[in-house]
Design a protein around this motif. Structure first.
Motif, PDB file in Angstrom:
ATOM      1  N   GLY A 224      -9.250   3.460  12.065  1.00  9.22           N
ATOM      2  CA  GLY A 224      -8.880   4.681  11.363  1.00  9.22           C
ATOM      3  C   GLY A 224      -7.590   4.479  10.599  1.00  9.22           C
ATOM      4  N   LYS A 225      -7.330   5.377   9.665  1.00  7.79           N
ATOM      5  CA  LYS A 225      -6.151   5.232   8.807  1.00  7.79           C
ATOM      6  C   LYS A 225      -5.659   6.595   8.349  1.00  7.79           C
ATOM      7  CE  LYS A 225      -4.682   2.891   4.530  1.00  7.79           C
ATOM      8  NZ  LYS A 225      -5.110   1.920   3.490  1.00  7.79           N
ATOM      9  N   ALA A 226      -4.345   6.724   8.275  1.00  5.68           N
ATOM     10  CA  ALA A 226      -3.700   7.873   7.638  1.00  5.68           C
ATOM     11  C   ALA A 226      -2.844   7.333   6.504  1.00  5.68           C
ATOM     12  CB  ALA A 226      -2.839   8.635   8.630  1.00  5.68           C
ATOM     13  N   ALA A 227      -3.026   7.865   5.300  1.00  3.89           N
ATOM     14  CA  ALA A 227      -2.271   7.415   4.130  1.00  3.89           C
ATOM     15  C   ALA A 227      -1.698   8.631   3.417  1.00  3.89           C
ATOM     16  CB  ALA A 227      -3.161   6.621   3.185  1.00  3.89           C
ATOM     17  N   PHE A 228      -0.408   8.530   3.078  1.00  2.00           N
ATOM     18  CA  PHE A 228       0.280   9.652   2.437  1.00  2.00           C
ATOM     19  C   PHE A 228       1.027   9.156   1.208  1.00  2.00           C
ATOM     20  CE2 PHE A 228       4.143  12.313   1.995  1.00  2.00           C
ATOM     21  CZ  PHE A 228       3.525  13.517   1.686  1.00  2.00           C
ATOM     22  N   THR A 229       0.823   9.860   0.085  1.00  2.00           N
ATOM     23  CA  THR A 229       1.481   9.514  -1.177  1.00  2.00           C
ATOM     24  C   THR A 229       2.204  10.734  -1.716  1.00  2.00           C
ATOM     25  OG1 THR A 229      -0.271   7.928  -1.702  1.00  2.00           O
ATOM     26  CG2 THR A 229       1.166   8.602  -3.506  1.00  2.00           C
ATOM     27  N   THR A 230       3.470  10.555  -2.050  1.00  2.00           N
ATOM     28  CA  THR A 230       4.235  11.606  -2.722  1.00  2.00           C
ATOM     29  C   THR A 230       5.205  10.956  -3.687  1.00  2.00           C
ATOM     30  OG1 THR A 230       5.762  13.475  -2.443  1.00  2.00           O
ATOM     31  CG2 THR A 230       5.903  11.722  -0.819  1.00  2.00           C
ATOM     32  N   GLY A 231       4.998  11.183  -4.967  1.00  2.00           N
ATOM     33  CA  GLY A 231       5.856  10.572  -5.977  1.00  2.00           C
ATOM     34  C   GLY A 231       5.888   9.058  -5.846  1.00  2.00           C
ATOM     35  N   PRO A 232       7.073   8.471  -5.729  1.00  2.00           N
ATOM     36  CA  PRO A 232       7.186   7.012  -5.662  1.00  2.00           C
ATOM     37  C   PRO A 232       7.046   6.452  -4.248  1.00  2.00           C
ATOM     38  CG  PRO A 232       9.380   7.949  -5.729  1.00  2.00           C
ATOM     39  CD  PRO A 232       8.411   9.110  -5.812  1.00  2.00           C
ATOM     40  N   ILE A 233       6.721   7.313  -3.275  1.00  3.33           N
ATOM     41  CA  ILE A 233       6.667   6.889  -1.879  1.00  3.33           C
ATOM     42  C   ILE A 233       5.212   6.825  -1.408  1.00  3.33           C
ATOM     43  CG2 ILE A 233       7.331   7.467   0.482  1.00  3.33           C
ATOM     44  CD1 ILE A 233       9.730   8.950  -0.671  1.00  3.33           C
ATOM     45  N   TYR A 234       4.878   5.711  -0.739  1.00  3.24           N
ATOM     46  CA  TYR A 234       3.564   5.566  -0.108  1.00  3.24           C
ATOM     47  C   TYR A 234       3.771   5.132   1.341  1.00  3.24           C
ATOM     48  CZ  TYR A 234      -0.995   3.712   1.191  1.00  3.24           C
ATOM     49  OH  TYR A 234      -2.188   3.470   1.843  1.00  3.24           O
ATOM     50  N   LEU A 235       3.127   5.838   2.278  1.00  7.58           N
ATOM     51  CA  LEU A 235       3.223   5.532   3.697  1.00  7.58           C
ATOM     52  C   LEU A 235       1.823   5.474   4.292  1.00  7.58           C
ATOM     53  CD1 LEU A 235       6.040   8.084   4.636  1.00  7.58           C
ATOM     54  CD2 LEU A 235       6.338   5.630   4.220  1.00  7.58           C
ATOM     55  N   SER A 236       1.636   4.602   5.279  1.00 11.50           N
ATOM     56  CA  SER A 236       0.324   4.526   5.921  1.00 11.50           C
ATOM     57  C   SER A 236       0.457   4.036   7.347  1.00 11.50           C
ATOM     58  CB  SER A 236      -0.616   3.599   5.142  1.00 11.50           C
ATOM     59  OG  SER A 236      -0.219   2.238   5.276  1.00 11.50           O
ATOM     60  N   ALA A 237      -0.570   4.328   8.136  1.00 12.87           N
ATOM     61  CA  ALA A 237      -0.670   3.836   9.512  1.00 12.87           C
ATOM     62  C   ALA A 237      -2.148   3.679   9.840  1.00 12.87           C
ATOM     63  CB  ALA A 237      -0.011   4.798  10.492  1.00 12.87           C
ATOM     64  N   THR A 238      -2.495   2.625  10.592  1.00 13.97           N
ATOM     65  CA  THR A 238      -3.891   2.418  10.970  1.00 13.97           C
ATOM     66  C   THR A 238      -3.984   2.038  12.442  1.00 13.97           C
ATOM     67  OG1 THR A 238      -4.069   0.024  10.552  1.00 13.97           O
ATOM     68  CG2 THR A 238      -4.315   1.488   8.652  1.00 13.97           C
ATOM     69  N   PHE A 239      -5.196   2.176  12.990  1.00 16.31           N
ATOM     70  CA  PHE A 239      -5.473   1.686  14.330  1.00 16.31           C
ATOM     71  C   PHE A 239      -6.805   0.945  14.314  1.00 16.31           C
ATOM     72  CE2 PHE A 239      -8.131   5.466  14.533  1.00 16.31           C
ATOM     73  CZ  PHE A 239      -9.206   5.053  15.310  1.00 16.31           C
ATOM     74  N   ILE A 240      -7.003   0.090  15.297  1.00 14.07           N
ATOM     75  CA  ILE A 240      -8.251  -0.645  15.435  1.00 14.07           C
ATOM     76  C   ILE A 240      -8.475  -0.924  16.910  1.00 14.07           C
ATOM     77  CG2 ILE A 240      -7.112  -2.886  15.109  1.00 14.07           C
ATOM     78  CD1 ILE A 240      -9.666  -3.877  13.733  1.00 14.07           C
ATOM     79  N   THR A 241      -9.718  -0.874  17.358  1.00 17.71           N
ATOM     80  CA  THR A 241     -10.044  -1.221  18.722  1.00 17.71           C
ATOM     81  C   THR A 241     -11.472  -1.757  18.791  1.00 17.71           C
ATOM     82  OG1 THR A 241     -10.096  -0.453  21.026  1.00 17.71           O
ATOM     83  CG2 THR A 241     -10.838   1.109  19.346  1.00 17.71           C
ATOM     84  N   GLN A 242     -11.674  -2.724  19.675  1.00 19.06           N
ATOM     85  CA  GLN A 242     -13.008  -3.276  19.895  1.00 19.06           C
ATOM     86  C   GLN A 242     -13.068  -3.901  21.280  1.00 19.06           C
ATOM     87  OE1 GLN A 242     -14.724  -6.263  17.066  1.00 19.06           O
ATOM     88  NE2 GLN A 242     -15.547  -7.216  18.916  1.00 19.06           N
TER      89      GLN A 242
END
Length: 390
Positions: A224-242
């Motif tokens: 899964g992933k969360a991505a946030f963009t505002t103006g010149p800023i980009y932030l993201s976080a992800t997870f993975i499991t198996q």
């Protein structure tokens, strides 16, 4: 994963067809260490005995060449599309996967391999979000590699410094992030909520690199992933499991990981930072040397930091990254004294846009691989080349 501008866009009725891609070629000179040290999982090139310390190659860089096709339409309010990505290399590697060394040598009458990385479809709209089904790049680690300044270049030389090159070099893979890879997957992405998008999905579970035998998996992998963009800023976080199914129940283990990162653009400048951590994730590739083989996970983490600045048509950049791998337990330490503790790399690069589609570039990279028992291998590589996007 191609840095390219759309070259061809055709319409027939309600359908639109597009083609784009790239060709990139680099001369890579690697100065390898002449050391007796052994680092299992190390990425710095080493020589022994009478082998040549230095290596020259003409190869693709971090990206192979690419030819990608897209087709899309709007039907009953739904955006529908399909994508095919073909990634040929220029090095002879006609045995096994073109992403891995074939085990043979670069000989006459050989041929390059074709890497079919992407075959997927999408459907949805702005109000419902969208679904992605097929083979595409994964979520974990994607933002690190797509923002790596060495993407059109070489970075760490990897197999290009051997006699059996693969389709690509390493860039920063294994030096601050794990390769995102291309996975058979089914994902859902939410609508845009004021710059925030969430993605969740399942993927075809992978066997660890070097697994002696394939094993059935009772459940898919999840990411899964969360991505946030505002103006010149980009932030993201992800997870993975198996869940990893070993040959015996005693060798089963679970892989889990997360990453966080961001990018800030200010005028001609840009800074990027990325961090990952995991248990049973391994290093360099997904689930590579991720356990002791007896069902005990090895922890790992890493980071990459980067700054670039544009002076007209020329971009200057520098980045540094490292990936660490821990033992699962004391028994693992005793059984595997040469296991890699850390791979690290710095790269300084110059990227000049001769035209809108043609970039000339040069990079210098210094790499180091360190084992838990103190063994150390150092190497460096220099490359010059050209990247043509279309």
């Amino acid at each position: 994963m191609s840095q390219s501008a759309q070259a061809l866009d055709l319409e027939a009725g309600d359908w639109k067809f597009s083609v784009n891609g790239n060709v990139n070629v680099h001369y890579i000179y690697s100065a390898c260490d002449n050391s007796t040290a052994t680092v299992t999982g190390g990425l710095a090139c080493n020589t022994s005995g009478d082998q040549q310390d230095n290596s020259s190659s003409i190869s693709n860089g971090l990206l192979p060449a690419a030819l990608t096709f897209g087709i899309s339409t709007l039907q009953k309010g739904y955006d529908i599309a399909a994508h095919f990505g073909l990634y040929p290399g220029i090095s002879t590697n006609d045995g096994g996967s073109p992403n891995l060394e074939s085990g043979g040598s670069n000989t006459a009458l050989g041929t390059t391999g074709m890497d079919v990385r992407q075959v997927y479809m999408t459907f949805g709209n702005a109000s419902m979000g969208s679904f992605t089904l097929g083979r595409n790049f994964g979520l974990f680690g994607f933002d690190a590699i797509i923002n790596d300044m060495t993407l059109p270049g070489v970075g760490g030389s990897g197999a290009a410094s051997s006699g059996a090159p693969a389709n690509t070099t390493l860039g920063g893979i294994g030096y601050g992030y794990i390769y995102t890879d291309t996975l058979a997957q089914i994902d859902y992405t939410t609508p845009d909520f004021g710059g925030l998008k969430l993605t969740v999905g399942v993927f075809d579970p992978l066997n660890p690199v070097g697994a002696t035998a394939p094993t059935r998996k009772s459940a898919p992998g999840f990411h899964g992933k969360a991505a946030f963009t505002t103006g010149p800023i980009y932030l993201s976080a992800t997870f993975i499991t198996q869940k990893q199914e070993g040959v015996t129940d005693a060798s089963d283990f679970t892989s889990t990981g997360f990453d966080v990162g961001g990018k800030l653009t200010f005028g001609p400048g840009e800074v990027m930072a990325y961090y990952y951590s995991g248990s049973g994730m391994g290093t360099t590739a997904l689930f590579n040397i991720a356990s002791d083989g007896l069902g005990h996970e090895r922890d790992s983490d890493g980071f990459i930091a980067q700054a670039t600045y544009k002076l007209g048509d020329t971009k200057l950049g520098v980045n540094y990254g490292e990936s660490k791998l821990d033992y699962a337990n004391n028994a693992d330490r005793l059984a595997n004294p040469t296991l890699v503790e850390k791979n690290s790399k710095y790269t300084a690069g110059v990227y000049h846009s001769l035209t809108a589609n043609l970039t000339l570039l040069a990079e210098y990279s210094g790499v180091k691989s360190e084992a838990h028992n103190g063994g150390e291998i150092k190497a460096n590589n220099f490359n010059v080349g050209a990247f043509l996007s279309f």
